[in-house]
Write a protein that holds these residues in place. Sequence first.
Motif, PDB file in Angstrom:
ATOM      1  N   THR A 102     -71.849 -12.825  58.717  1.00  0.00           N
ATOM      2  CA  THR A 102     -72.244 -12.397  60.063  1.00  0.00           C
ATOM      3  C   THR A 102     -73.601 -11.703  60.039  1.00  0.00           C
ATOM      4  N   SER A 178     -71.848  -6.999  72.037  1.00  0.00           N
ATOM      5  CA  SER A 178     -70.588  -7.589  71.577  1.00  0.00           C
ATOM      6  C   SER A 178     -69.744  -8.018  72.767  1.00  0.00           C
ATOM      7  N   TYR A 182     -66.021  -3.426  69.247  1.00  0.00           N
ATOM      8  CA  TYR A 182     -65.178  -3.251  68.053  1.00  0.00           C
ATOM      9  C   TYR A 182     -64.355  -1.972  68.105  1.00  0.00           C
ATOM     10  N   ASP A 207     -72.264 -11.019  69.895  1.00  0.00           N
ATOM     11  CA  ASP A 207     -71.416 -10.884  68.716  1.00  0.00           C
ATOM     12  C   ASP A 207     -69.986 -11.200  69.158  1.00  0.00           C
ATOM     13  N   CYS A 209     -67.307 -11.439  67.018  1.00  0.00           N
ATOM     14  CA  CYS A 209     -66.386 -11.169  65.916  1.00  0.00           C
ATOM     15  C   CYS A 209     -64.995 -10.746  66.380  1.00  0.00           C
ATOM     16  N   HIS A 210     -64.920  -9.969  67.450  1.00  0.00           N
ATOM     17  CA  HIS A 210     -63.622  -9.466  67.896  1.00  0.00           C
ATOM     18  C   HIS A 210     -63.045 -10.259  69.071  1.00  0.00           C
ATOM     19  N   GLY A 229     -70.379 -14.967  64.966  1.00  0.00           N
ATOM     20  CA  GLY A 229     -69.050 -14.379  64.811  1.00  0.00           C
ATOM     21  C   GLY A 229     -68.487 -14.639  63.435  1.00  0.00           C
ATOM     22  N   CYS A 230     -67.462 -13.898  63.076  1.00  0.00           N
ATOM     23  CA  CYS A 230     -66.815 -14.069  61.777  1.00  0.00           C
ATOM     24  C   CYS A 230     -65.557 -14.919  61.943  1.00  0.00           C
ATOM     25  N   THR A 231     -65.000 -15.356  60.807  1.00  0.00           N
ATOM     26  CA  THR A 231     -63.806 -16.207  60.845  1.00  0.00           C
ATOM     27  C   THR A 231     -62.608 -15.585  60.129  1.00  0.00           C
ATOM     28  N   LYS A 233     -60.960 -12.707  61.038  1.00  0.00           N
ATOM     29  CA  LYS A 233     -60.081 -11.898  61.868  1.00  0.00           C
ATOM     30  C   LYS A 233     -59.024 -12.809  62.504  1.00  0.00           C
ATOM     31  N   ALA A 243     -69.253 -16.997  58.239  1.00  0.00           N
ATOM     32  CA  ALA A 243     -69.384 -16.755  59.672  1.00  0.00           C
ATOM     33  C   ALA A 243     -69.846 -18.029  60.369  1.00  0.00           C
TER      34      ALA A 243
END
Length: 409
Positions: A102, A178, A182, A207, A209-210, A229-231, A233, A243
């Motif tokens: 990320t 975001s 977060y 963002d 991510c969440h 974003g991340c993968t 979570k 990411a």
Amino acid sequence: MSDDLLARAGSLDATDPLAGFRDRFITPPPDELLSYLDGNSLGRPLEATARLMDEFIREQWGGRLIRGWDEGWLEWPLTLGDRLGAVALGAAAGQTVIADSTTVLIYKLARAAVDARRGRRKVVLDTDNFPTDRYVLEGIAASHDLELVWITTDPETGIQPSQVSSVVDEDTALVLFSHVAYRSGWLADVAEINRIAHAAGALTMWDLCHSAGSVPIALDEWGVDLAVGCTYKYLNGGPGAPAFAYLRRELQDELRQPIWGWMGHRASFEMGHGHEPAPGIRALLSGTPPILAMVPLHANLDMLAEAGIEAVRAKSLLLTAYVLELADAWLAPLGVEVAGPRDPARRGGHVTLRRAGFKELLEPLWAGGVIPDYRRPDGLRIGPAPLSTSFTEVHHGLSMLRDLAEKQQ
């Protein structure tokens, strides 16, 4: 009252249309884990993921060896990106890629954005965004003589369109926020903030991510320019999973990311002099793709496509509403506050509870098989993952938190 709340959890579990998905996850023995409430930090692994990893190591890596690159691996960043875009991001093909972390992808896209808006010196961000977002922009601003415009956001809510409207102007190059905050779980109004930023000629970056895998996202419809974003979570990709980045098609010929590696070259295997960026989204790649780390995404995107993101969101709202119900009944009398939005239209996939001294409760909670997430100074994030968490599990976790909080008084 406690019996009524437990009966309510049982009733919700009995009528849960996604209940069957819980059996697909690898879980510790019941005596070791009563309640996992940190799906917004690290998702659980699937049984299918373990099988796919074993098959990949034995058959593809072990069996095909280097031939695997020509037999599909080289295209995984793009094909998995397209699949993720279709299943979870509301993005048409050719705009999403799996690569890097990320942090690295935020740097790539933010640098590309400010370089494409030369002459504009301002970058807008908020004070309570995730640290890496802020740190990366601070570094870019320092090296490019840019001005950071800070919006002070309430940690219990999040970024508001009116706040953005008050600071963006013709000198703004980029805004970065975001989608789901977060800390608080605040769900931002992406479409309206994009409209405001675009009216000033600024680019927008989000963002995810969440929110990815938990909240319906419509990047194309909302007019998002860039997203990361991340993968690991809600997408259950595993610790350190790669990411993803989204770059709107209309900007792909204009924006150039700064880390020029061989995989982002027009003809990677010519090994020629001078960098010629590949057409389209491939230009966001730099080094060799983390193929082994991408394997879990195949299983998890299959599962998410089967469940449907709207159904996931519906259960997520029920889970967080149940968390709020328990918090009001059990924890509010003990001085615990809900440090986030109660309105379901503005609530993401987790609830933050706050009370002085919560840090001291983390160790006994974990020892008792209840795993929430702690965020300084006094917040416990309760993040039930809709596909792997039951309502009864939430009841068990919050009841232990209640008991420990009572003893702490």
